[in-house]
Scaffold this motif. Structure first.
Motif, PDB file in Angstrom:
ATOM      1  N   SER A  48       2.172  -7.748   0.535  1.00  0.00           N
ATOM      2  CA  SER A  48       2.286  -7.459  -0.894  1.00  0.00           C
ATOM      3  C   SER A  48       3.698  -7.688  -1.418  1.00  0.00           C
ATOM      4  CB  SER A  48       1.851  -6.013  -1.162  1.00  0.00           C
ATOM      5  OG  SER A  48       1.841  -5.741  -2.538  1.00  0.00           O
ATOM      6  N   PHE A  49       4.694  -7.534  -0.564  1.00  0.00           N
ATOM      7  CA  PHE A  49       6.071  -7.811  -0.989  1.00  0.00           C
ATOM      8  C   PHE A  49       6.296  -9.307  -1.208  1.00  0.00           C
ATOM      9  CE2 PHE A  49       7.392  -3.702   1.134  1.00  0.00           C
ATOM     10  CZ  PHE A  49       7.765  -3.083  -0.047  1.00  0.00           C
ATOM     11  N   LEU A  50       5.750 -10.141  -0.323  1.00  0.00           N
ATOM     12  CA  LEU A  50       5.990 -11.592  -0.368  1.00  0.00           C
ATOM     13  C   LEU A  50       4.683 -12.337  -0.072  1.00  0.00           C
ATOM     14  CD1 LEU A  50       9.231 -11.480   1.808  1.00  0.00           C
ATOM     15  CD2 LEU A  50       9.140 -11.636  -0.682  1.00  0.00           C
ATOM     16  N   LEU A  89      -5.466   1.629  -4.814  1.00  0.00           N
ATOM     17  CA  LEU A  89      -4.617   0.445  -4.683  1.00  0.00           C
ATOM     18  C   LEU A  89      -5.218  -0.734  -5.441  1.00  0.00           C
ATOM     19  CD1 LEU A  89      -3.595   0.793  -0.959  1.00  0.00           C
ATOM     20  CD2 LEU A  89      -2.053   0.862  -2.918  1.00  0.00           C
ATOM     21  N   ALA A  90      -6.539  -0.850  -5.401  1.00  0.00           N
ATOM     22  CA  ALA A  90      -7.199  -1.935  -6.136  1.00  0.00           C
ATOM     23  C   ALA A  90      -6.976  -1.777  -7.640  1.00  0.00           C
ATOM     24  CB  ALA A  90      -8.686  -1.957  -5.817  1.00  0.00           C
ATOM     25  N   ILE A  91      -7.077  -0.560  -8.128  1.00  0.00           N
ATOM     26  CA  ILE A  91      -6.831  -0.317  -9.555  1.00  0.00           C
ATOM     27  C   ILE A  91      -5.394  -0.679  -9.905  1.00  0.00           C
ATOM     28  CG2 ILE A  91      -6.594   1.516 -11.294  1.00  0.00           C
ATOM     29  CD1 ILE A  91      -9.109   2.811  -9.989  1.00  0.00           C
ATOM     30  N   GLY A  92      -4.441  -0.305  -9.055  1.00  0.00           N
ATOM     31  CA  GLY A  92      -3.044  -0.662  -9.300  1.00  0.00           C
ATOM     32  C   GLY A  92      -2.848  -2.164  -9.378  1.00  0.00           C
ATOM     33  N   LEU A 116      -4.861  -9.418  -3.709  1.00  0.00           N
ATOM     34  CA  LEU A 116      -4.461  -8.163  -3.068  1.00  0.00           C
ATOM     35  C   LEU A 116      -5.426  -7.033  -3.416  1.00  0.00           C
ATOM     36  CD1 LEU A 116      -0.653  -8.644  -3.476  1.00  0.00           C
ATOM     37  CD2 LEU A 116      -1.803  -8.155  -1.315  1.00  0.00           C
ATOM     38  N   ALA A 117      -5.982  -7.053  -4.625  1.00  0.00           N
ATOM     39  CA  ALA A 117      -6.971  -6.038  -4.994  1.00  0.00           C
ATOM     40  C   ALA A 117      -8.204  -6.174  -4.114  1.00  0.00           C
ATOM     41  CB  ALA A 117      -7.355  -6.178  -6.467  1.00  0.00           C
ATOM     42  N   PRO A 123      -9.436  -3.550   4.049  1.00  0.00           N
ATOM     43  CA  PRO A 123      -8.402  -4.213   4.851  1.00  0.00           C
ATOM     44  C   PRO A 123      -8.651  -4.230   6.358  1.00  0.00           C
ATOM     45  CG  PRO A 123      -7.687  -2.019   4.313  1.00  0.00           C
ATOM     46  CD  PRO A 123      -9.008  -2.236   3.607  1.00  0.00           C
ATOM     47  N   ILE A 124      -9.535  -3.377   6.848  1.00  0.00           N
ATOM     48  CA  ILE A 124      -9.755  -3.295   8.287  1.00  0.00           C
ATOM     49  C   ILE A 124     -10.467  -4.566   8.756  1.00  0.00           C
ATOM     50  CG2 ILE A 124     -10.808  -1.953  10.152  1.00  0.00           C
ATOM     51  CD1 ILE A 124      -8.604  -0.458   8.624  1.00  0.00           C
TER      52      ILE A 124
END
Length: 153
Positions: A48-50, A89-92, A116-117, A123-124
């Motif tokens: 998520s950073f890069l 996290l998806a909402i964000g 990313l959402a 994610p698993i």
């Protein structure tokens, strides 16, 4: 181009969602039973950073063999994850995507937030690799499937 995209992404908001992922990772590690989710959060937080030049891919698709994260246990883990942290996290990421899409020039960043959402919902069983590695794995899998279909098995 990837370096420029990652630099702009990081300073224009990617750091916020990356820190959110790492915060979830910290909470998961503290709970002890959440260590598998914490590890996934940490890896996806780095992504998520890069995110430019990288892709999330199923470990089963990458290695051509299953593991605990790509089995039924992974499904159960993803359901638990979705209920506890994934939805938030998806909402964000969706809110960040909308803000990026409004600016027009931010459309590539909005698309990354949508990817990313999607990852934040389950994610698993996934891993982060370069786009080239992901493409190579998909092509190899396609070749295996074509060979299987041609042989009639």
């Amino acid at each position: 181009m990837r370096t420029l995209g990652n630099f702009l992404w990081f300073i224009l908001g990617g750091v916020i969602m990356g820190l959110c992922w790492w915060f979830c990772s910290l909470i998961a590690f503290i709970s002890i039973i959440g260590i598998p989710w914490g590890r996934a959060c940490f890896v996806i937080g780095k992504f998520s950073f890069l995110p430019f030049g990288k892709e999330a891919i199923s470990r089963e698709e990458l290695t051509l063999r299953g593991d605990i994260g790509t089995s039924g246990f992974g499904l159960v883990g993803n359901i638990i994850w979705f209920l506890l942290a994934g939805i938030w996290l998806a909402i964000g990421h969706l809110l960040h995507a909308i803000a990026c899409f409004i600016t027009i020039i931010g459309i590539p960043f909005g698309l990354q937030h949508l990817k990313l959402a999607e990852i934040s919902l389950s994610p698993i069983g996934k891993t982060i690799v370069s786009k080239e590695v992901a493409h190579s794995a998909k092509m190899r899998n396609a070749d295996v499937e074509v060979t299987r279909l041609r042989s009639g098995t």
